[in-house]
Design a protein around this motif. Sequence first.
Motif, short mmCIF file in Angstrom:
data_model
loop_
_atom_site.label_atom_id
_atom_site.label_comp_id
_atom_site.label_asym_id
_atom_site.label_seq_id
_atom_site.Cartn_x
_atom_site.Cartn_y
_atom_site.Cartn_z
N THR A 209 -4.61 3.35 -5.97
CA THR A 209 -3.27 3.57 -6.48
C THR A 209 -3.23 4.80 -7.40
O THR A 209 -2.88 5.89 -6.98
CB THR A 209 -2.74 2.32 -7.20
OG1 THR A 209 -3.56 2.02 -8.35
CG2 THR A 209 -2.72 1.11 -6.27
N GLU A 210 -3.59 4.63 -8.65
CA GLU A 210 -3.48 5.69 -9.65
C GLU A 210 -4.41 5.37 -10.81
O GLU A 210 -4.99 4.28 -10.87
CB GLU A 210 -2.05 5.80 -10.14
CG GLU A 210 -1.54 4.50 -10.76
CD GLU A 210 -0.05 4.50 -11.05
OE1 GLU A 210 0.47 5.56 -11.45
OE2 GLU A 210 0.59 3.44 -10.90
N ASN A 215 -1.85 10.77 -11.27
CA ASN A 215 -1.74 10.50 -9.84
C ASN A 215 -2.87 11.18 -9.08
O ASN A 215 -3.36 12.23 -9.49
CB ASN A 215 -0.41 11.02 -9.29
CG ASN A 215 0.78 10.22 -9.79
OD1 ASN A 215 1.50 10.67 -10.69
ND2 ASN A 215 1.00 9.05 -9.24
N SER A 226 -1.30 11.94 -0.92
CA SER A 226 -1.15 11.13 -2.11
C SER A 226 -0.60 9.77 -1.69
O SER A 226 0.05 9.66 -0.63
CB SER A 226 -0.20 11.81 -3.10
OG SER A 226 -0.27 11.22 -4.38
N ALA A 232 2.43 3.86 -6.48
CA ALA A 232 2.04 4.40 -7.78
C ALA A 232 3.29 4.99 -8.43
O ALA A 232 4.29 5.23 -7.76
CB ALA A 232 0.96 5.46 -7.64
N GLU A 234 5.77 7.60 -9.59
CA GLU A 234 6.08 8.92 -9.05
C GLU A 234 6.01 9.95 -10.16
O GLU A 234 6.98 10.20 -10.88
CB GLU A 234 7.46 8.91 -8.40
CG GLU A 234 7.50 8.23 -7.05
CD GLU A 234 6.64 8.95 -6.01
OE1 GLU A 234 6.96 10.09 -5.65
OE2 GLU A 234 5.61 8.37 -5.60
N GLY A 235 4.83 10.52 -10.32
CA GLY A 235 4.60 11.46 -11.41
C GLY A 235 5.40 12.74 -11.22
O GLY A 235 5.54 13.25 -10.10
N LEU A 238 2.93 15.26 -10.24
CA LEU A 238 2.61 15.06 -8.82
C LEU A 238 3.67 15.74 -7.96
O LEU A 238 3.36 16.44 -6.99
CB LEU A 238 2.54 13.57 -8.49
CG LEU A 238 2.41 13.24 -7.01
CD1 LEU A 238 1.08 13.69 -6.45
CD2 LEU A 238 2.60 11.73 -6.77
N SER A 272 -1.15 15.14 -13.97
CA SER A 272 -0.61 14.43 -15.12
C SER A 272 0.07 15.42 -16.04
O SER A 272 -0.29 16.60 -16.06
CB SER A 272 -1.73 13.70 -15.88
OG SER A 272 -1.21 12.88 -16.90
#
Length: 326
Positions: A209-210, A215, A226, A232, A234-235, A238, A272
Motif C-alpha cells: 500500500t504505502e 506513496n 503506483s 493508498a 492519494e498523495g 504522487l 511525499s
Amino acid sequence: MNSPTFAVNTPIAWLNGEYLLESSAALPVTDLGVVGGLAVSEMSRTFAGQIFRLTDHLERLRQSLKLVDIALPYSESQICETCTQVVTHNFKVVNTPEVIDSKEIPQELGVVIFVTAGPNPTYMGQEYARQHGPSVGIHTFCLRRQAYHAMYRDGVSLVCPPVQALPAEIVPRTIKSRSRMHWRMGELAARKIDPHAFSILADDDGSLTETAAGNLVIIQDNCAISPPEGQALEGISLKATLEFCHHAGLTVERRRIWPKDLMMAQEAWLTSTPFGMVPVTRFDRHTVGAGPKGPWYRKILHQWSEATGCDLAQWLGSENQTEFES
C-alpha cells in the motif's frame, strides 16, 4: 478573521479565526482531536516561500471532511488566504532579506492545516459542542532538509512488517487522518526486522500500500506504476510525480504492486510532501534497482526542480550539489 500584526521576528499561527503567536496556539484537552484522534489534516510545503499545490491540498481536505461528516466553518478561499498570510509572515521570520534575495538555499516551511471534530460532548455537553463546532488551525514548521540527505544519497530501505494496513472498509484511505496508531505499530514491527528501515504495509492479499508518510512508485519497462486509487492515500506529491512521468514519456499505470514487483523493479521511489521524491534501494533486505540515482529518477527530479523553481537535488543533497543540470 483578523489580520496578523505581530513583530516580524515572531512566528505566528492561526486557530479558529484568530492569528496568534505560534507558541500560544493550543487545543483544549477536551477537544475531540486530543481525546479521540478525530481530526483530519493537510500538509503542504513552500518552495522559495511559495506554497506548492495548495489548491490540490484543499480539495483533498474537503473530500476528507465530507467522508467524516465534519463541516468546515470557513470557505476554502478564507483558508487559502490565511495560509498565505501565515506563510508570508513566517517565511520572513526564518529567512533574512539577504537570504531571500540571494542564491542561498532558503529555509523552507511545512504548512499544516488541521480540522478536528471540536469539543467532546461527553465532557462539555451537547449544546456547548454544537455551538463551538470544529476546531481549525494553520501553522508552519521549518523543514529540516538535513534529515533527507542520507535518503537522497543512499536511498531508502523498506520492510513489509506483519502488521497489515488498516482495512479500507473501516477507514477509507482517501482520508488524511491524524490517527497514527496503526502506523506506530507498523514502525515498531519494522524496526525488529531492520532498525534503519521504514515500514510499508500490505493489504490482506499481500499487495503493498504505502508508508506512513509516502506513496510508492516503481519503474518497470518504461512504465511508472503506483497502487490503484483507494488502496493508498492519494498523495499530492504522487500526483505531481506521475504527471512528470507522463510528460517525460513514461507510461503511467495504477495497479496493485506485489513484493516481487518491488524487488524486481528497475527503480523505485517514495513521494511525499517534505522531500518530493527519494529513491528506494532496499526492500526486505534485498537490493532494489542498480543504485540510488537511476536515469528516470534523475529525469523526474529535474522536472520537479523546473516545476517548483527550486533545485531539488541541491536541496536534498549538499550545499554545493550541482547534479542533474543537463
